[in-house]
Write a protein that holds these residues in place. Structure first.
Motif, mmCIF file in Angstrom:
data_model
loop_
_atom_site.group_PDB
_atom_site.id
_atom_site.type_symbol
_atom_site.label_atom_id
_atom_site.label_comp_id
_atom_site.label_asym_id
_atom_site.label_seq_id
_atom_site.Cartn_x
_atom_site.Cartn_y
_atom_site.Cartn_z
ATOM 1 N N MET A 141 0.835 -1.180 0.000
ATOM 2 C CA MET A 141 0.000 0.000 0.000
ATOM 3 C C MET A 141 0.880 1.244 0.000
ATOM 4 S SD MET A 141 -2.942 1.130 2.734
ATOM 5 C CE MET A 141 -3.774 -0.417 2.532
ATOM 6 N N GLY A 142 0.425 2.249 -0.691
ATOM 7 C CA GLY A 142 1.195 3.470 -0.760
ATOM 8 C C GLY A 142 1.203 4.207 0.560
ATOM 9 N N ASN A 143 2.065 5.161 0.674
ATOM 10 C CA ASN A 143 2.204 5.865 1.941
ATOM 11 C C ASN A 143 1.023 6.774 2.247
ATOM 12 O OD1 ASN A 143 4.746 4.716 2.305
ATOM 13 N ND2 ASN A 143 5.771 6.351 1.159
ATOM 14 N N HIS A 144 0.177 7.101 1.247
ATOM 15 C CA HIS A 144 -0.889 8.079 1.473
ATOM 16 C C HIS A 144 -2.221 7.427 1.795
ATOM 17 C CE1 HIS A 144 1.874 11.127 0.107
ATOM 18 N NE2 HIS A 144 2.066 10.468 -1.021
ATOM 19 N N SER A 145 -2.306 6.112 1.792
ATOM 20 C CA SER A 145 -3.577 5.457 2.059
ATOM 21 C C SER A 145 -3.900 5.527 3.544
ATOM 22 C CB SER A 145 -3.554 3.994 1.619
ATOM 23 O OG SER A 145 -4.754 3.366 1.993
ATOM 24 N N CYS A 174 -10.824 -5.002 -1.028
ATOM 25 C CA CYS A 174 -9.524 -5.410 -1.570
ATOM 26 C C CYS A 174 -9.155 -4.451 -2.696
ATOM 27 C CB CYS A 174 -9.587 -6.845 -2.090
ATOM 28 S SG CYS A 174 -8.036 -7.411 -2.834
ATOM 29 N N PRO A 175 -8.462 -3.336 -2.405
ATOM 30 C CA PRO A 175 -8.109 -2.377 -3.454
ATOM 31 C C PRO A 175 -7.303 -2.983 -4.594
ATOM 32 C CG PRO A 175 -7.774 -1.417 -1.282
ATOM 33 C CD PRO A 175 -8.056 -2.877 -1.068
ATOM 34 N N GLY A 176 -6.492 -4.008 -4.300
ATOM 35 C CA GLY A 176 -5.651 -4.597 -5.334
ATOM 36 C C GLY A 176 -6.419 -5.423 -6.356
ATOM 37 N N GLU A 235 -15.136 7.020 3.244
ATOM 38 C CA GLU A 235 -14.689 5.629 3.242
ATOM 39 C C GLU A 235 -14.576 5.100 1.816
ATOM 40 O OE1 GLU A 235 -17.366 2.158 4.588
ATOM 41 O OE2 GLU A 235 -16.148 2.580 6.342
ATOM 42 N N ILE A 236 -15.607 5.347 1.008
ATOM 43 C CA ILE A 236 -15.608 4.854 -0.368
ATOM 44 C C ILE A 236 -14.556 5.587 -1.196
ATOM 45 C CG2 ILE A 236 -16.993 4.719 -2.475
ATOM 46 C CD1 ILE A 236 -19.420 4.232 -0.636
ATOM 47 N N ARG A 237 -14.439 6.896 -0.984
ATOM 48 C CA ARG A 237 -13.427 7.660 -1.724
ATOM 49 C C ARG A 237 -12.034 7.132 -1.425
ATOM 50 N NH1 ARG A 237 -12.527 13.228 0.794
ATOM 51 N NH2 ARG A 237 -11.325 11.851 2.173
ATOM 52 N N ASP A 238 -11.741 6.827 -0.153
ATOM 53 C CA ASP A 238 -10.411 6.346 0.212
ATOM 54 C C ASP A 238 -10.129 4.962 -0.358
ATOM 55 O OD1 ASP A 238 -9.907 8.667 1.571
ATOM 56 O OD2 ASP A 238 -10.405 7.854 3.556
ATOM 57 N N ILE A 239 -11.158 4.104 -0.435
ATOM 58 C CA ILE A 239 -10.969 2.778 -1.018
ATOM 59 C C ILE A 239 -10.674 2.902 -2.510
ATOM 60 C CG2 ILE A 239 -12.130 0.612 -1.585
ATOM 61 C CD1 ILE A 239 -13.637 0.892 1.066
ATOM 62 N N ASN A 242 -6.425 2.808 -6.880
ATOM 63 C CA ASN A 242 -5.729 3.462 -7.985
ATOM 64 C C ASN A 242 -4.232 3.598 -7.745
ATOM 65 O OD1 ASN A 242 -7.953 3.838 -9.671
ATOM 66 N ND2 ASN A 242 -8.578 5.691 -8.580
ATOM 67 N N GLU A 243 -3.758 3.186 -6.579
ATOM 68 C CA GLU A 243 -2.330 3.270 -6.302
ATOM 69 C C GLU A 243 -1.560 2.236 -7.123
ATOM 70 O OE1 GLU A 243 -1.726 2.855 -2.157
ATOM 71 O OE2 GLU A 243 -2.720 4.738 -1.628
#
Length: 308
Positions: free
Chosen positions: A1-5, A18-20, A200-204, A209-210
């Protein structure tokens, strides 16, 4: 996961995200990205179409066929069993106070929406499978956000006249295949909760997109994922689950376990999983049952992938 998540793997797993998955599915060959729909999915689409017809033709007899959105040339044929299934939850729709169209009430049936800002309203989703879907699922929250955006003035971000009395949001699952007492399940939240859901949805979505979006395996996340059978993170979680059942917890000074692999699962199966369940102690039985769904789901996907 990126540092900004803002989400840790444990929090993503808790909300069954599962973002991936987006990148994992996109990396599959085109013919594997979207397999043929299951029989349950096709039946659900047909029953949704019957509900839409009933709503748009009040008082009319049930039709012999309804449109098939996935194959317009072959409409669905409606059977007596289909009508009985819809009858089980129809009274909720028919008697809903919004049918009176007073006090700003309005109903959308099978409406496509985009996730916008936040809202307060009642959202009902029909489910025709046998897997009980909780009414507070991320899917219903997204529907509520999308529908709420239809009630807002985009220039002011406020509800339009006729909808300013909204103070809460009600999420409902209508599931005729469930036991009678579970066919209608609802939860109600205060309106400000919409802000939390939207974030919550925006952050997922942002995490998905990372470049190195995390894969968070789990029973719900992997259930319908085309990449589940070949996902290395899922294999690692299955291997870890099996190892935890048959091996005691390592001490602080223990040598790190080898990387999870099919070979590790095979070795455990050869040595440990040939014994009779009667030989397992209560602690092993408990750990095995806790992980049964995860292991069984992975094996089912492996068989399906091998048949391809």
């Amino acid at each position: 996961m990126g540092n900004h998540s803002p989400y840790s793997p444990s929090k993503l797993n808790a909300i069954k995200a599962c973002p991936g998955r987006v990148a994992a599915v996109a990396a599959l060959p085109p013919e594997q990205q979207e397999g043929p729909p299951s029989a349950a999915a096709v039946r659900g689409t047909k029953l949704h179409a019957l509900i839409e017809y009933r709503y748009n033709h009040p008082g009319a007899p049930d039709p012999e066929t309804v449109p098939n959105p996935d194959n317009p040339a072959e409409p669905f044929v409606i059977s007596g069993e289909d009508i009985q299934e819809v009858d089980k939850i129809w009274s909720y729709i028919e008697k809903h106070p919004a049918q009176a169209k007073t006090l700003g009430h309005q109903i959308w049936c099978e409406e496509k929406v985009e996730i916008g800002k936040y809202c307060g309203l009642a959202v009902a989703d029909n489910k025709f499978g046998h897997y009980l879907v909780p009414p507070d699922s991320l899917q219903l929250k997204a529907y509520a956000i999308g529908l709420g955006s239809k009630l807002m003035d985009p220039t002011t971000g406020q509800f339009r006249d006729g909808h300013r009395q909204i103070r809460n949001v009600k999420l409902t699952i209508l599931q005729p295949t469930a036991a009678p007492e579970q066919r209608v399940r609802s939860v109600v939240y205060p309106l400000p909760t919409m802000v939390k859901w939207a974030k919550e949805i925006r952050d997922i979505v942002s995490a998905a997109n990372e470049p190195n979006a995390p894969r968070i395996p789990g029973e719900d996340q992997c259930k319908f994922c085309p990449a589940a059978a070949t996902c290395p993170e899922r294999l690692a979680s299955v291997t870890s689950a099996i190892s935890d059942v048959f091996q005691p917890a390592p001490s602080v000074d223990a040598t790190p376990a080898p990387i999870a692999s099919v070979d590790a699962i095979t070795e455990l199966a050869d040595v440990q999983m040939t014994q009779s369940p009667a030989d397992l102690d209560p602690e092993q039985l408990g750990r095995l049952l806790d992980q049964a769904s995860l292991i069984e789901g992975w094996l089912k996907d492996v068989r399906a992938h091998a048949r391809k």
